[in-house]
Design a protein around this motif. Structure first.
Motif, PDB file in Angstrom:
ATOM      1  N   MET A  14       6.840  -5.346  -1.857  1.00 35.57           N
ATOM      2  CA  MET A  14       7.071  -5.991  -0.566  1.00 35.57           C
ATOM      3  C   MET A  14       8.561  -6.032  -0.235  1.00 35.57           C
ATOM      4  SD  MET A  14       4.238  -9.065  -0.525  1.00 35.57           S
ATOM      5  CE  MET A  14       4.566  -9.641  -2.203  1.00 35.57           C
ATOM      6  N   THR A  15       9.381  -6.208  -1.259  1.00 33.75           N
ATOM      7  CA  THR A  15      10.833  -6.248  -1.040  1.00 33.75           C
ATOM      8  C   THR A  15      11.336  -4.934  -0.473  1.00 33.75           C
ATOM      9  OG1 THR A  15      11.103  -7.808  -2.870  1.00 33.75           O
ATOM     10  CG2 THR A  15      13.074  -6.642  -2.134  1.00 33.75           C
ATOM     11  N   GLN A  16      10.826  -3.833  -0.999  1.00 35.73           N
ATOM     12  CA  GLN A  16      11.259  -2.518  -0.509  1.00 35.73           C
ATOM     13  C   GLN A  16      10.890  -2.324   0.953  1.00 35.73           C
ATOM     14  OE1 GLN A  16      13.149  -0.181  -1.964  1.00 35.73           O
ATOM     15  NE2 GLN A  16      13.402  -1.576  -3.698  1.00 35.73           N
TER      16      GLN A  16
ATOM     17  N   GLY B 115      -1.236   2.195 -12.752  1.00 34.44           N
ATOM     18  CA  GLY B 115      -0.117   1.741 -13.573  1.00 34.44           C
ATOM     19  C   GLY B 115       1.196   1.588 -12.830  1.00 34.44           C
ATOM     20  N   LYS B 116       1.196   1.708 -11.511  1.00 34.03           N
ATOM     21  CA  LYS B 116       2.432   1.543 -10.746  1.00 34.03           C
ATOM     22  C   LYS B 116       2.844   0.066 -10.708  1.00 34.03           C
ATOM     23  CE  LYS B 116       5.783   3.155  -8.127  1.00 34.03           C
ATOM     24  NZ  LYS B 116       5.557   3.767  -6.789  1.00 34.03           N
TER      25      LYS B 116
ATOM     26  N   PRO C 261      -6.073  -3.790  -1.349  1.00 32.94           N
ATOM     27  CA  PRO C 261      -6.339  -2.447  -1.890  1.00 32.94           C
ATOM     28  C   PRO C 261      -5.093  -1.837  -2.529  1.00 32.94           C
ATOM     29  CG  PRO C 261      -7.272  -2.665   0.302  1.00 32.94           C
ATOM     30  CD  PRO C 261      -6.389  -3.855   0.087  1.00 32.94           C
ATOM     31  N   GLY C 262      -3.907  -2.104  -1.937  1.00 31.80           N
ATOM     32  CA  GLY C 262      -2.672  -1.574  -2.507  1.00 31.80           C
ATOM     33  C   GLY C 262      -2.420  -2.119  -3.899  1.00 31.80           C
ATOM     34  N   LEU C 263      -2.668  -3.408  -4.081  1.00 35.88           N
ATOM     35  CA  LEU C 263      -2.502  -4.025  -5.399  1.00 35.88           C
ATOM     36  C   LEU C 263      -3.481  -3.439  -6.405  1.00 35.88           C
ATOM     37  CD1 LEU C 263      -1.354  -6.214  -7.280  1.00 35.88           C
ATOM     38  CD2 LEU C 263      -3.038  -7.810  -6.303  1.00 35.88           C
ATOM     39  N   VAL C 264      -4.749  -3.312  -5.998  1.00 38.88           N
ATOM     40  CA  VAL C 264      -5.761  -2.753  -6.898  1.00 38.88           C
ATOM     41  C   VAL C 264      -5.415  -1.314  -7.274  1.00 38.88           C
ATOM     42  CG1 VAL C 264      -8.187  -2.030  -7.051  1.00 38.88           C
ATOM     43  CG2 VAL C 264      -7.596  -4.269  -6.070  1.00 38.88           C
ATOM     44  N   TYR C 265      -4.966  -0.544  -6.292  1.00 33.62           N
ATOM     45  CA  TYR C 265      -4.592   0.849  -6.564  1.00 33.62           C
ATOM     46  C   TYR C 265      -3.408   0.904  -7.532  1.00 33.62           C
ATOM     47  CZ  TYR C 265      -3.260   5.719  -5.766  1.00 33.62           C
ATOM     48  OH  TYR C 265      -2.955   7.045  -5.939  1.00 33.62           O
ATOM     49  N   GLY C 266      -2.391   0.056  -7.280  1.00 36.98           N
ATOM     50  CA  GLY C 266      -1.220   0.044  -8.146  1.00 36.98           C
ATOM     51  C   GLY C 266      -1.553  -0.365  -9.569  1.00 36.98           C
ATOM     52  N   LEU C 267      -2.456  -1.336  -9.732  1.00 36.14           N
ATOM     53  CA  LEU C 267      -2.870  -1.753 -11.070  1.00 36.14           C
ATOM     54  C   LEU C 267      -3.637  -0.644 -11.776  1.00 36.14           C
ATOM     55  CD1 LEU C 267      -4.033  -5.414 -10.274  1.00 36.14           C
ATOM     56  CD2 LEU C 267      -2.023  -4.742 -11.630  1.00 36.14           C
ATOM     57  N   THR C 268      -4.461   0.069 -11.020  1.00 40.91           N
ATOM     58  CA  THR C 268      -5.283   1.128 -11.620  1.00 40.91           C
ATOM     59  C   THR C 268      -4.441   2.278 -12.142  1.00 40.91           C
ATOM     60  OG1 THR C 268      -7.130   0.589 -10.138  1.00 40.91           O
ATOM     61  CG2 THR C 268      -7.182   2.741 -11.228  1.00 40.91           C
TER      62      THR C 268
ATOM     63  N   ALA D 204       0.820  -1.213   0.000  1.00 39.10           N
ATOM     64  CA  ALA D 204       0.000   0.000   0.000  1.00 39.10           C
ATOM     65  C   ALA D 204       0.854   1.264   0.000  1.00 39.10           C
ATOM     66  CB  ALA D 204      -0.930  -0.009   1.208  1.00 39.10           C
ATOM     67  N   GLU D 205       2.013   1.198   0.656  1.00 41.74           N
ATOM     68  CA  GLU D 205       2.889   2.369   0.720  1.00 41.74           C
ATOM     69  C   GLU D 205       3.616   2.580  -0.602  1.00 41.74           C
ATOM     70  OE1 GLU D 205       5.997   4.283   3.932  1.00 41.74           O
ATOM     71  OE2 GLU D 205       5.944   2.120   3.720  1.00 41.74           O
ATOM     72  N   TRP D 206       4.157   1.517  -1.177  1.00 44.21           N
ATOM     73  CA  TRP D 206       4.954   1.613  -2.409  1.00 44.21           C
ATOM     74  C   TRP D 206       4.116   2.089  -3.589  1.00 44.21           C
ATOM     75  CZ3 TRP D 206       5.291  -1.034  -7.193  1.00 44.21           C
ATOM     76  CH2 TRP D 206       6.499  -0.866  -7.882  1.00 44.21           C
ATOM     77  N   THR D 207       2.879   1.638  -3.662  1.00 46.14           N
ATOM     78  CA  THR D 207       2.021   2.043  -4.774  1.00 46.14           C
ATOM     79  C   THR D 207       1.514   3.467  -4.604  1.00 46.14           C
ATOM     80  OG1 THR D 207       0.072   1.121  -3.658  1.00 46.14           O
ATOM     81  CG2 THR D 207       1.252  -0.321  -5.195  1.00 46.14           C
ATOM     82  N   GLY D 208       1.614   4.018  -3.413  1.00 42.37           N
ATOM     83  CA  GLY D 208       1.135   5.370  -3.159  1.00 42.37           C
ATOM     84  C   GLY D 208      -0.240   5.437  -2.542  1.00 42.37           C
ATOM     85  N   LEU D 209      -0.852   4.272  -2.267  1.00 45.54           N
ATOM     86  CA  LEU D 209      -2.212   4.267  -1.719  1.00 45.54           C
ATOM     87  C   LEU D 209      -2.278   4.955  -0.368  1.00 45.54           C
ATOM     88  CD1 LEU D 209      -5.166   3.392  -1.624  1.00 45.54           C
ATOM     89  CD2 LEU D 209      -4.408   1.173  -0.747  1.00 45.54           C
ATOM     90  N   ILE D 210      -1.338   4.638   0.522  1.00 48.68           N
ATOM     91  CA  ILE D 210      -1.380   5.233   1.864  1.00 48.68           C
ATOM     92  C   ILE D 210      -1.208   6.741   1.790  1.00 48.68           C
ATOM     93  CG2 ILE D 210      -0.130   5.422   4.058  1.00 48.68           C
ATOM     94  CD1 ILE D 210       0.357   2.451   3.970  1.00 48.68           C
TER      95      ILE D 210
END
Length: 515
Positions: free
Chosen positions: A343-345, A331-332, A322-329, A108-114
């Motif tokens: 997750m690695t980061q 394009g992240k 939600p983080g995955l869905v946000y990232g897919l939406t 959630a953090e890496w994709t920018g959702l948070i």
């Protein structure tokens, strides 16, 4: 004074500044834990040779137990040091809890959702209420066991940073709520059931015909929740933020307005979150739900096992989906490699915590293995019993003693199992109810959590703090949390005193002294 950073920092001056400077002159926390572990090894040998022991009644087993100091310098002790180093580390409760939760939070953090969710939240929450919301969220989070430590505390820092305030102040406010206000809440939780069970066992062991209800502290804890929220907010805005001054660290929040694509991503993530919650509801709330388990004591299907064991994995999905869905939406996340990278980061940022957790786990387990914490608790309880205080002076002395012992023995249930058989019957015979005794213990057990390195999550909080100020150390954390500890102690004891003299109910049909 408004909830904004004070232009002048008094961080390095005064009593708290001296504590911080002294604490930060100490070696790295890893070295401190190593030195403390060595000290325990030496003390264990001295006390074991002297035959130091303590005898107490354990209401959980209905047995009289004599505990002897155990040496870590004899053949068995040396074998323990080597043979249990790995299991001490892998069995360290906060380790798996933190890492599993952070995997989901990392997505959630890496994709920018948070960041984008908080950006929208901050613009909708009045500035004057932000601190109170963070403290209150921390206090009520204890209903979800350890989730508050790994979710609310780091989010408190992010929320404050996003509002242009010092992130460490947000971290401190959340930590104060989660840990300093641990026993308070608006609803009955696992802590109520755990402590009440020990209290009733102590009454039964003394042949006292009285049963305390699990709701016996409920009214008091509801009021405590709001009192601690007010006090925590005041300490944050009037003491902590002026001390910290203007934030000049490397972390900079994104102030750009959300794009249409990001708003679409938030909407899709919200839908995913609702669907996940619905699925969890189906698994949890029906009588035959897959995540409910049989309670052999009551014969009923409950969520207790899930709350104690499966909740953290659920939190992983709560953030990861939600983080995955946000990232897919937005394009992240374009493929599985990006998902794994998110997750690695997050795990890369936890490297220093893992190192610190290894040595903290050894120290805490040495303290348990040698029985030094148990002996200290038993001797302290017997000392207070022999003083001869009665009424309110006895109650306050009991709180002070229990708070002191919390510096050395973190487990709330373990300390209460030692102290309850002594103090619950003793106070009962003096006209003080078990409800009052348990409230006094819960106050003491909560307010010191935020200043003792023996608290399991202390190392994790220190790592989170270093994210925003690499120069911070053990002294920074203790000096930042000490005002909360003192203010919570004073306000909570004053609330108890007011309740004591008015003797209004502390729970349904429960009072502080017999009428």
């Amino acid at each position: 004074m408004s909830e904004k950073n004070h232009p002048n920092s008094a961080k390095g001056t005064g009593f708290l500044g001296k504590i911080e400077n002294l604490g930060n002159k100490l070696p790295h926390p890893v070295v401190i834990f190593v030195l403390l572990a060595l000290l325990i090894i030496v003390i264990s040998e001295i006390t074991a040779r002297a035959g130091v022991n303590a005898t107490y009644f354990d209401p959980r087993t209905n047995e009289q137990i004599t505990t002897y100091a155990i040496s870590l310098m004899n053949k068995e002790g040396i074998a323990y040091l080597f043979n249990n180093a790995t299991s001490n580390f892998t069995g360290f409760a906060p380790l798996g809890t933190v890492l599993v939760a952070m995997l989901g939070v990392g997505v959630a953090e890496w994709t920018g959702l948070i960041g984008d969710t908080l950006k929208k939240l901050i613009r909708s929450v009045p500035t004057r209420l932000l601190t109170a919301v963070v403290v209150l969220a921390g206090i009520v989070s204890n209903i979800a066991s350890d989730a508050g430590y790994v979710v609310v505390i780091p989010l408190g820092a992010i929320v404050f940073a996003g509002a242009g305030r010092h992130p460490i102040a947000g971290l401190a406010a959340a930590f104060a709520g989660v840990s300093g206000g641990f026993s308070a809440n608006l609803i009955i939780g696992p802590t109520d059931a755990l402590l009440t069970g020990i209290t009733n066992a102590a009454l039964e062991s003394a042949n006292i015909d009285y049963t305390m209800s699990v709701t016996g502290n409920w009214y008091f804890m509801i009021v405590s929740t709001f009192i601690l929220t007010i006090v925590g907010t005041w300490v944050t805005t009037r003491i902590i933020e002026p001390r910290l001054g203007e934030y000049k660290g490397e972390y900079m929040p994104d102030d750009e307005p959300l794009t249409d694509l990001e708003n679409k991503g938030l909407r899709n993530a919200g839908i995913a979150l609702v669907l996940f919650i619905l699925v969890m509801g189906i698994l949890l709330f029906p009588e035959n739900g897959a995540l409910r388990a049989l309670d052999e004591t009551t014969g009923q299907m409950t969520m207790d096992y899930f709350l104690g064991n499966g909740l953290i994995f659920a939190i992983f999905f709560l953030f990861a989906i939600p983080g995955l869905v946000y990232g897919l939406t937005i394009g992240k996340i374009k493929d599985s490699n990006d998902f794994v990278e998110s997750m690695t980061q997050s795990m890369k940022s936890m490297g220093s915590y893992i190192v610190l957790a290894f040595f903290a786990a050894q120290f805490i387990n040495y303290f348990s293995y040698t029985n030094l914490g148990t002996i200290l608790s038993v001797d302290g309880a017997e000392f207070l019993e022999n003083i001869g205080f009665k009424g309110l002076p006895l109650v306050i002395s009991f709180i002070v003693l229990a708070a002191f012992l919390d510096l050395f023995m973190g487990s709330a249930s373990a300390k209460w199992a030692i102290m309850a058989p002594i103090f619950v019957p003793m106070m009962f015979k003096l006209g003080l109810t078990p409800e009052l005794t348990q409230i006094a213990y819960r106050i003491a057990d909560s307010v010191v959590n935020i200043i003792t390195p023996l608290m399991s999550y202390f190392a994790m909080i220190l790592v989170f703090m270093k994210r925003y100020d690499k120069r911070s150390g053990l002294g920074t954390l203790i000096s930042t949390m000490l005002p909360y500890s003192i203010a919570f102690f004073i306000s909570w004891v004053l609330l108890l005193i007011i309740w004591y003299f008015t003797n209004i109910p502390v729970g349904p049909d429960a009072y502080m002294h017999f009428r």
